[in-house]
Design a protein around this motif. Structure first.
Motif, PDB file in Angstrom:
ATOM      1  N   LEU A 116       0.853  -1.180   0.000  1.00 57.20           N
ATOM      2  CA  LEU A 116       0.000   0.000   0.000  1.00 57.20           C
ATOM      3  C   LEU A 116       0.892   1.234   0.000  1.00 57.20           C
ATOM      4  N   PRO A 117       0.343   2.397  -0.307  1.00 58.45           N
ATOM      5  CA  PRO A 117       1.157   3.611  -0.213  1.00 58.45           C
ATOM      6  C   PRO A 117       1.636   3.806   1.235  1.00 58.45           C
ATOM      7  N   HIS A 155       9.242  -9.443   2.255  1.00 59.73           N
ATOM      8  CA  HIS A 155       8.124  -8.761   1.612  1.00 59.73           C
ATOM      9  C   HIS A 155       7.982  -7.284   1.967  1.00 59.73           C
ATOM     10  N   ARG A 156       8.697  -6.823   2.960  1.00 60.42           N
ATOM     11  CA  ARG A 156       8.653  -5.390   3.261  1.00 60.42           C
ATOM     12  C   ARG A 156       9.258  -4.621   2.111  1.00 60.42           C
ATOM     13  N   ALA A 157       8.517  -3.698   1.579  1.00 61.16           N
ATOM     14  CA  ALA A 157       9.010  -2.935   0.433  1.00 61.16           C
ATOM     15  C   ALA A 157      10.203  -2.064   0.831  1.00 61.16           C
ATOM     16  N   ARG A 158      10.073  -1.376   1.964  1.00 60.82           N
ATOM     17  CA  ARG A 158      11.131  -0.496   2.458  1.00 60.82           C
ATOM     18  C   ARG A 158      11.074  -0.480   3.977  1.00 60.82           C
ATOM     19  N   LEU A 159      12.218  -0.295   4.607  1.00 62.72           N
ATOM     20  CA  LEU A 159      12.263  -0.262   6.069  1.00 62.72           C
ATOM     21  C   LEU A 159      11.636   0.994   6.647  1.00 62.72           C
ATOM     22  N   ASP A 160      11.533   2.055   5.836  1.00 64.08           N
ATOM     23  CA  ASP A 160      10.930   3.285   6.335  1.00 64.08           C
ATOM     24  C   ASP A 160       9.440   3.383   5.986  1.00 64.08           C
ATOM     25  N   GLU A 161       8.830   2.244   5.685  1.00 63.40           N
ATOM     26  CA  GLU A 161       7.383   2.179   5.505  1.00 63.40           C
ATOM     27  C   GLU A 161       6.768   1.437   6.687  1.00 63.40           C
ATOM     28  N   HIS A 162       5.573   1.832   7.037  1.00 70.26           N
ATOM     29  CA  HIS A 162       4.857   1.178   8.130  1.00 70.26           C
ATOM     30  C   HIS A 162       4.582  -0.281   7.785  1.00 70.26           C
ATOM     31  N   LEU A 163       4.465  -1.087   8.815  1.00 67.25           N
ATOM     32  CA  LEU A 163       4.120  -2.493   8.662  1.00 67.25           C
ATOM     33  C   LEU A 163       2.782  -2.719   9.360  1.00 67.25           C
ATOM     34  N   ILE A 164       1.805  -3.166   8.593  1.00 67.98           N
ATOM     35  CA  ILE A 164       0.488  -3.506   9.141  1.00 67.98           C
ATOM     36  C   ILE A 164       0.395  -5.023   9.141  1.00 67.98           C
ATOM     37  N   HIS A 174      -9.765  -3.221  13.198  1.00 68.18           N
ATOM     38  CA  HIS A 174      -9.935  -3.620  11.803  1.00 68.18           C
ATOM     39  C   HIS A 174      -8.791  -3.096  10.945  1.00 68.18           C
ATOM     40  N   VAL A 175      -8.461  -3.836   9.915  1.00 71.01           N
ATOM     41  CA  VAL A 175      -7.355  -3.464   9.032  1.00 71.01           C
ATOM     42  C   VAL A 175      -7.603  -2.118   8.366  1.00 71.01           C
ATOM     43  N   GLU A 176      -8.846  -1.806   8.067  1.00 72.98           N
ATOM     44  CA  GLU A 176      -9.173  -0.525   7.429  1.00 72.98           C
ATOM     45  C   GLU A 176      -8.787   0.645   8.325  1.00 72.98           C
ATOM     46  N   GLN A 177      -8.946   0.473   9.643  1.00 72.86           N
ATOM     47  CA  GLN A 177      -8.565   1.530  10.584  1.00 72.86           C
ATOM     48  C   GLN A 177      -7.061   1.772  10.548  1.00 72.86           C
ATOM     49  N   ALA A 178      -6.284   0.695  10.488  1.00 71.72           N
ATOM     50  CA  ALA A 178      -4.832   0.830  10.439  1.00 71.72           C
ATOM     51  C   ALA A 178      -4.395   1.496   9.139  1.00 71.72           C
ATOM     52  N   ILE A 179      -5.005   1.109   8.033  1.00 72.95           N
ATOM     53  CA  ILE A 179      -4.664   1.707   6.744  1.00 72.95           C
ATOM     54  C   ILE A 179      -4.945   3.206   6.770  1.00 72.95           C
ATOM     55  N   ALA A 180      -6.090   3.595   7.300  1.00 77.61           N
ATOM     56  CA  ALA A 180      -6.441   5.014   7.387  1.00 77.61           C
ATOM     57  C   ALA A 180      -5.484   5.763   8.311  1.00 77.61           C
ATOM     58  N   ALA A 181      -5.119   5.152   9.429  1.00 77.68           N
ATOM     59  CA  ALA A 181      -4.194   5.792  10.365  1.00 77.68           C
ATOM     60  C   ALA A 181      -2.820   5.992   9.746  1.00 77.68           C
ATOM     61  N   VAL A 182      -2.339   4.994   9.014  1.00 76.42           N
ATOM     62  CA  VAL A 182      -1.044   5.116   8.347  1.00 76.42           C
ATOM     63  C   VAL A 182      -1.094   6.209   7.296  1.00 76.42           C
ATOM     64  N   ALA A 183      -2.184   6.285   6.563  1.00 78.63           N
ATOM     65  CA  ALA A 183      -2.328   7.344   5.555  1.00 78.63           C
ATOM     66  C   ALA A 183      -2.299   8.717   6.220  1.00 78.63           C
ATOM     67  N   LEU A 234      -0.832   9.443   9.119  1.00 75.59           N
ATOM     68  CA  LEU A 234       0.541   9.653   9.590  1.00 75.59           C
ATOM     69  C   LEU A 234       1.440  10.112   8.462  1.00 75.59           C
ATOM     70  N   ASP A 235       1.277   9.525   7.295  1.00 74.63           N
ATOM     71  CA  ASP A 235       2.111   9.890   6.159  1.00 74.63           C
ATOM     72  C   ASP A 235       1.820  11.314   5.679  1.00 74.63           C
ATOM     73  N   LEU A 236       0.591  11.789   5.874  1.00 72.40           N
ATOM     74  CA  LEU A 236       0.273  13.166   5.520  1.00 72.40           C
ATOM     75  C   LEU A 236       0.923  14.135   6.490  1.00 72.40           C
ATOM     76  N   VAL A 237       1.003  13.753   7.752  1.00 69.32           N
ATOM     77  CA  VAL A 237       1.589  14.599   8.784  1.00 69.32           C
ATOM     78  C   VAL A 237       3.116  14.569   8.713  1.00 69.32           C
ATOM     79  N   ASN A 238       3.674  13.370   8.513  1.00 73.35           N
ATOM     80  CA  ASN A 238       5.131  13.171   8.494  1.00 73.35           C
ATOM     81  C   ASN A 238       5.558  12.435   7.231  1.00 73.35           C
ATOM     82  N   PRO A 239       5.513  13.071   6.089  1.00 69.82           N
ATOM     83  CA  PRO A 239       5.901  12.355   4.864  1.00 69.82           C
ATOM     84  C   PRO A 239       7.366  11.961   4.938  1.00 69.82           C
TER      85      PRO A 239
END
Length: 122
Positions: free
Chosen positions: A8-9, A35-44, A102-111, A113-118
């Motif tokens: 995911l983004p 499978h982690r794309a990058r170490l500086d990406e969140h892991l859900i 729920h997974v949807e909550q985590a996805i929204a929270a990560v999104a 966070l990324d808006l606040v701290n890109p």
């Protein structure tokens, strides 16, 4: 144990089904590493289909959380069933990860966070 991955983004989503114990925890660790794309990406980690987690699986989860924190991101756990939730609670490991129903909550929270701290591009 069954593992699936979705990128995911800003995050890697790994769903864990079945049981994680001493016979499967190394497989989980290897799967996360590969499978982690990058170490500086969140892991859900979606645990909605995970019925059992022992101390070896907990160690994998905590190692992933420490690595994520070192890179300025977090591990987000979703869908905890009673037994894995209790293990995280009694060991204090729930403080090392962020827990969502729920997974949807985590996805929204990560999104959010990324808006606040890109993160900077690698």
């Amino acid at each position: 144990m069954n593992l699936t991955c979705r990128h995911l983004p800003g995050a890697t989503l790994i769903a864990v089904a079945g049981q994680v114990d001493t016979t499967t925890s190394a497989q989980l660790e290897e799967y996360i590493d590969q499978h982690r794309a990058r170490l500086d990406e969140h892991l859900i980690i979606d645990m909605s289909e995970l019925s059992f987690l022992d101390s070896s699986g907990l160690a994998v989860l905590l190692a992933a959380a420490m690595l994520a924190r070192a890179h300025g991101v977090g591990v987000h756990v979703t869908g905890l069933q009673a037994m894995p939730a209790r293990l995280l609670e009694i060991t204090g490991a729930e403080r090392a990860v962020t827990i969502y129903d729920h997974v949807e909550q985590a996805i929204a929270a990560v999104a959010d966070l990324d808006l606040v701290n890109p993160s900077e591009p690698a």
